[in-house]
Design an enzyme around this catalytic site. Structure first.
Site, short mmCIF file in Angstrom:
data_model
loop_
_atom_site.label_atom_id
_atom_site.label_comp_id
_atom_site.label_asym_id
_atom_site.label_seq_id
_atom_site.Cartn_x
_atom_site.Cartn_y
_atom_site.Cartn_z
N ASN A 1 0.87 -1.17 0.00
CA ASN A 1 0.00 0.00 0.00
C ASN A 1 0.91 1.23 0.00
OD1 ASN A 1 -1.81 2.04 0.48
ND2 ASN A 1 -2.36 1.38 2.55
N TRP A 2 1.09 1.79 -1.17
CA TRP A 2 2.03 2.92 -1.29
C TRP A 2 1.51 4.18 -0.62
CZ3 TRP A 2 4.16 3.06 -7.03
CH2 TRP A 2 4.88 1.89 -7.29
N LYS A 3 0.22 4.23 -0.34
CA LYS A 3 -0.42 5.45 0.18
C LYS A 3 -0.12 6.62 -0.75
CE LYS A 3 -0.31 3.36 4.68
NZ LYS A 3 -0.34 3.49 6.12
N HIS B 1 -9.77 1.45 4.43
CA HIS B 1 -8.53 1.60 5.19
C HIS B 1 -8.78 2.57 6.35
CE1 HIS B 1 -4.45 2.73 6.27
NE2 HIS B 1 -4.05 1.62 5.67
N GLU C 1 -7.15 4.96 7.43
CA GLU C 1 -6.88 6.37 7.10
C GLU C 1 -8.06 7.00 6.37
OE1 GLU C 1 -3.04 5.68 5.32
OE2 GLU C 1 -2.26 5.19 7.31
N GLU D 1 -5.96 -4.59 10.39
CA GLU D 1 -4.91 -3.60 10.61
C GLU D 1 -5.21 -2.81 11.88
OE1 GLU D 1 -2.71 -2.46 6.78
OE2 GLU D 1 -4.47 -1.19 6.93
N GLY E 1 2.12 2.40 10.73
CA GLY E 1 3.11 3.46 10.57
C GLY E 1 3.79 3.87 11.88
N SER F 1 2.97 -2.06 10.41
CA SER F 1 4.40 -2.14 10.68
C SER F 1 5.01 -3.52 10.38
CB SER F 1 4.71 -1.70 12.12
OG SER F 1 4.33 -0.36 12.31
N GLY G 1 2.62 -1.12 4.31
CA GLY G 1 2.70 0.30 3.97
C GLY G 1 4.14 0.72 3.74
N GLY G 2 4.75 1.31 4.77
CA GLY G 2 6.10 1.88 4.65
C GLY G 2 7.11 0.95 3.96
P1 PGA Z 1 2.52 0.34 7.66
O1 PGA Z 1 1.08 0.59 6.98
O2 PGA Z 1 3.06 -0.96 7.13
O3 PGA Z 1 3.35 1.52 7.23
O4 PGA Z 1 2.29 0.29 9.13
C1 PGA Z 1 0.20 -0.47 6.75
C2 PGA Z 1 -1.08 0.07 6.15
O5 PGA Z 1 -1.54 1.13 6.54
O6 PGA Z 1 -1.66 -0.56 5.24
#
Ligand code: PGA
Length: 249
Positions: free
Chosen positions: A8-10, A95, A97, A167, A173, A209, A230-231
């Site tokens: 997930n590049w966001k 998600h 967010e 999640e 994050g 994470s 994500g990251g």
């Molecule tokens: P993260 O994000 O791996 O940076 O914690 C995961 C996500 O939000 O899908």
């Protein structure tokens, strides 16, 4: 059970960086297990780039959101049909967010899920509790409500085309991963909830994470069928190594 590593590049990347990242992934992501799938969910403008660079590779691509509407006067929205037209196969919906910054409700997420299913896109439906909810002992209630809110509104024949992602919001994050046992107990619970709707196998991914150093142990838990990353999905070596972890289990 199918296993997935989903990046997930966001809202990250640009043409040049994406080009390097995708080229590295193309060279180094190998699927030696036919039940393991690798996907990158990129920002809308770069779908065309993913389409070009990932053509004829084992890496699929998808979007991070979708409109719940079919088409028409919805300025700024992108429809499921458009995503399908761009060659997407997967879409992240609900998600945290989006739930938090865009006030997305379970009802809206159900409508987005159905928009995906109508166009044969696979929705990756996200659920997860906040830190406060966990501390109040609400984790199971929260994830159950989020999951029911969507599953109740899906036609039974579509259960073979959904993915769930657990999640925990406090792990996204933050560098603070749920430990494998904490994640496993929620996944097991989600699997029980799912079993009240369907006998189909539905993959449940863990997100929050996940890194190359913890992927293997998380993915080896019995009810965890991969990860939403994500990251670490923005760093080619990390994402490649996370892929290797799933292929080696
Ligand atoms: P993260 O994000 O791996 O940076 O914690 C995961 C996500 O939000 O899908």
């Amino acid at each position: 059970m199918k296993k997935y590593v989903v990046g997930n590049w966001k809202m990250n990347g640009n043409w040049e960086q994406n080009s390097q990242l995708l080229s590295n992934l193309k060279k180094n992501v190998h699927s030696n297990n036919e039940d393991c799938y690798t996907i990158v969910c990129v920002p809308y403008p770069y779908l065309v780039q993913a389409k070009g660079l990932l053509h004829n590779t084992c890496i699929a691509y998808g979007a991070q959101d979708v409109s719940c509407n079919e088409n028409g006067a919805y300025t700024g929205e992108v429809s499921a049909e458009m995503l399908k037209d761009m060659g997407c196969r997967y879409v992240i919906v609900g998600h945290s967010e989006r739930r938090i910054y865009h006030a997305e409700t379970n009802d809206l997420i159900a409508r987005k899920t159905n928009a995906c299913l109508k166009h044969r896109l696979t929705p990756i439906i996200c659920v997860g509790e906040t830190l406060q909810e966990r501390q109040q002992g609400q984790t199971f209630n929260i994830v159950q409500n989020q999951l029911n809110g969507v599953l109740e509104k899906i036609n039974k024949e579509n259960f073979n085309n959904i993915i769930i992602a657990y999640e925990p919001v406090w792990a996204i994050g933050t560098g603070q991963t749920a430990n494998p046992e904490q994640a496993q107990e929620v996944h097991k619970y989600l699997r029980q909830v799912l079993s009240t709707y369907t006998e189909q196998e539905v993959s449940i991914l863990y997100g929050g994470s996940v890194k190359s150093s913890n992927a293997q142990i998380i993915f080896s838990m019995p009810d965890i069928n991969g990860g939403l990353i994500g990251g670490a999905s923005l760093i080619s070596d990390d994402f490649i190594s996370i892929n290797d972890s799933i292929n080696n289990i």
